[in-house]
Enzyme design. Sequence first.
Site, PDB file in Angstrom:
ATOM      1  N   THR A 193       0.824  -1.212   0.000  1.00 42.70           N
ATOM      2  CA  THR A 193       0.000   0.000   0.000  1.00 42.70           C
ATOM      3  C   THR A 193       0.859   1.262   0.000  1.00 42.70           C
ATOM      4  OG1 THR A 193      -1.496   1.273   1.425  1.00 42.70           O
ATOM      5  CG2 THR A 193      -0.130  -0.317   2.522  1.00 42.70           C
ATOM      6  N   ASP A 194       0.293   2.358  -0.484  1.00 47.89           N
ATOM      7  CA  ASP A 194       1.020   3.640  -0.447  1.00 47.89           C
ATOM      8  C   ASP A 194       1.256   4.129   0.984  1.00 47.89           C
ATOM      9  OD1 ASP A 194      -1.610   4.374   0.156  1.00 47.89           O
ATOM     10  OD2 ASP A 194      -1.767   5.919  -1.396  1.00 47.89           O
ATOM     11  N   GLU A 195       0.474   3.574   1.938  1.00 48.22           N
ATOM     12  CA  GLU A 195       0.597   4.063   3.318  1.00 48.22           C
ATOM     13  C   GLU A 195       1.965   3.777   3.930  1.00 48.22           C
ATOM     14  OE1 GLU A 195      -2.669   3.537   5.961  1.00 48.22           O
ATOM     15  OE2 GLU A 195      -4.147   3.720   4.366  1.00 48.22           O
ATOM     16  N   TYR A 223      -1.194  -0.372  11.314  1.00 47.86           N
ATOM     17  CA  TYR A 223      -1.494  -1.019  10.024  1.00 47.86           C
ATOM     18  C   TYR A 223      -0.363  -0.782   9.024  1.00 47.86           C
ATOM     19  CZ  TYR A 223      -3.173  -1.399   5.225  1.00 47.86           C
ATOM     20  OH  TYR A 223      -3.254  -1.689   3.884  1.00 47.86           O
ATOM     21  N   LYS A 266       2.440  -3.361   7.329  1.00 43.69           N
ATOM     22  CA  LYS A 266       2.586  -3.571   5.878  1.00 43.69           C
ATOM     23  C   LYS A 266       4.038  -3.275   5.449  1.00 43.69           C
ATOM     24  CE  LYS A 266      -0.187  -4.473   3.171  1.00 43.69           C
ATOM     25  NZ  LYS A 266      -0.689  -5.786   2.672  1.00 43.69           N
TER      26      LYS A 266
END
Length: 350
Positions: free
Chosen positions: A134-136, A159, A163
């Site tokens: 994810t971009d997060e 979260y 990741k």
Amino acid sequence: MKTYLVTGGAGFIGSNFVHYMLRKHKDIHIINVDKLTYAGNLENLKDIEKNPNYTFVKADICDKEAVEALFQKYDVDYVVNFAAESHVDRSIREPELFAKTNVLGTVTLLNAAKNAWETENGFKEGKKYLQVSTDEVYGSLGKEGYFMETTPLDPHSPYSSSKASADLMVKAYYDTYKMPLNITRCSNNYGPYQFPEKLIPLIINNCVNKKPLPIYGDGMNIRDWLYVDDHCKAIDMVLEKGTIGQVYNVGGHNERNNIYIVKTIISFIHDNIDATVDETLIKYVEDRKGHDRRYGIDPQKIKTDLGWYPETTFEMGIIKTIKWYLQNKEWMERLTSGEYENYYKNYYKM
Ligand code: NAD
Ligand code: TDX
């Protein structure tokens, strides 16, 4: 005939991916491995459950024996790892679960694939592991700039940190063993089958039920939205053409602030479905802890190297999405009637 082991295929993006792949390719076998947590729903795949090219297996990616048994039973060519705990708010309340599923689950899967694919002379031909990230993991942007594949990882929530940790383990399997793999880092997805705890389906569901529409903080946080099928298309292309060991960012330059998203949904429902739904439903609530301000993906690498481009504009995709949820009100009701409803009440203290 290629065999795909897809984990988390009963969730939002996973179920869209299974549908996308079975539509696009006639000569593949998909094994969907899912633990069926609150976010996994076999109803999402009802239309294809009898398809001879599709097999469902209920299993936890953290269960080493179960995962190894899958690689013994099937000659897996591609692993696509969607399985994860995916909701930031839940991660703030329950970080251990995120570390377990997202980090240890990924390592269990990587290791089983390595054991099945490694020979004395390297890895068998045609195999690939793809980690859906994810971009997060890049953290939060200021007003300017975009996330590139070279942007340093700087996650903030449990979260996104889980990741990022998983991504580093995936990287280790390439750097150490030269395992054939890729990582994709996509921006916020929207579309059918998303659990109504995430912003877009939550707002649609609450409009339908005339419930308050919770906006965290000032509503000016920015997300970069991509229609889910465009993400599925990117994963398919990276599996087929991605250079081994590379990371690919996926996004369509669709940055919107949260209040814009909420007002767009209200306005469509007000004008087309129910004129009593209006902006008085908006309720500003306490901000999310550690709330990232802005995400924005630079997708140049996947565009230039693999020829990927998004096919659904935000204007088209959001209308398609709102209509899907309005046609599937019972689906939303079933998903939100039990555990989630209590979660919602406790979380916002409404
Ligand atoms: P989701 O929560 O809708 O689905 C997750 C699925 O994984 C569910 O079917 C769940 O049952 C399954 N699962 C959870 N724990 C499991 C375990 N231990 N073993 C087997 N299955 C398990 O999530 P999503 O939004 O579809 O996201 C899928 C993946 O894509 C995640 O890895 C997420 O980090 C990533 N991602 C999501 C977005 C987004 O906007 N939703 C954007 C970029 C990347
Ligand atoms: O009720 C809400 N009110 C609100 O203002 C909810 C649920 C969210 N928000 C805000 C928080 C975010 O700024 O809306 C934005 C989007 O929130 P989410 O839908 O929870 O998504 P986000 O936190 O951006 O994370 C999502 O995108 C990246 C997915 O959940 C992740 O799995 C993915 O990696």
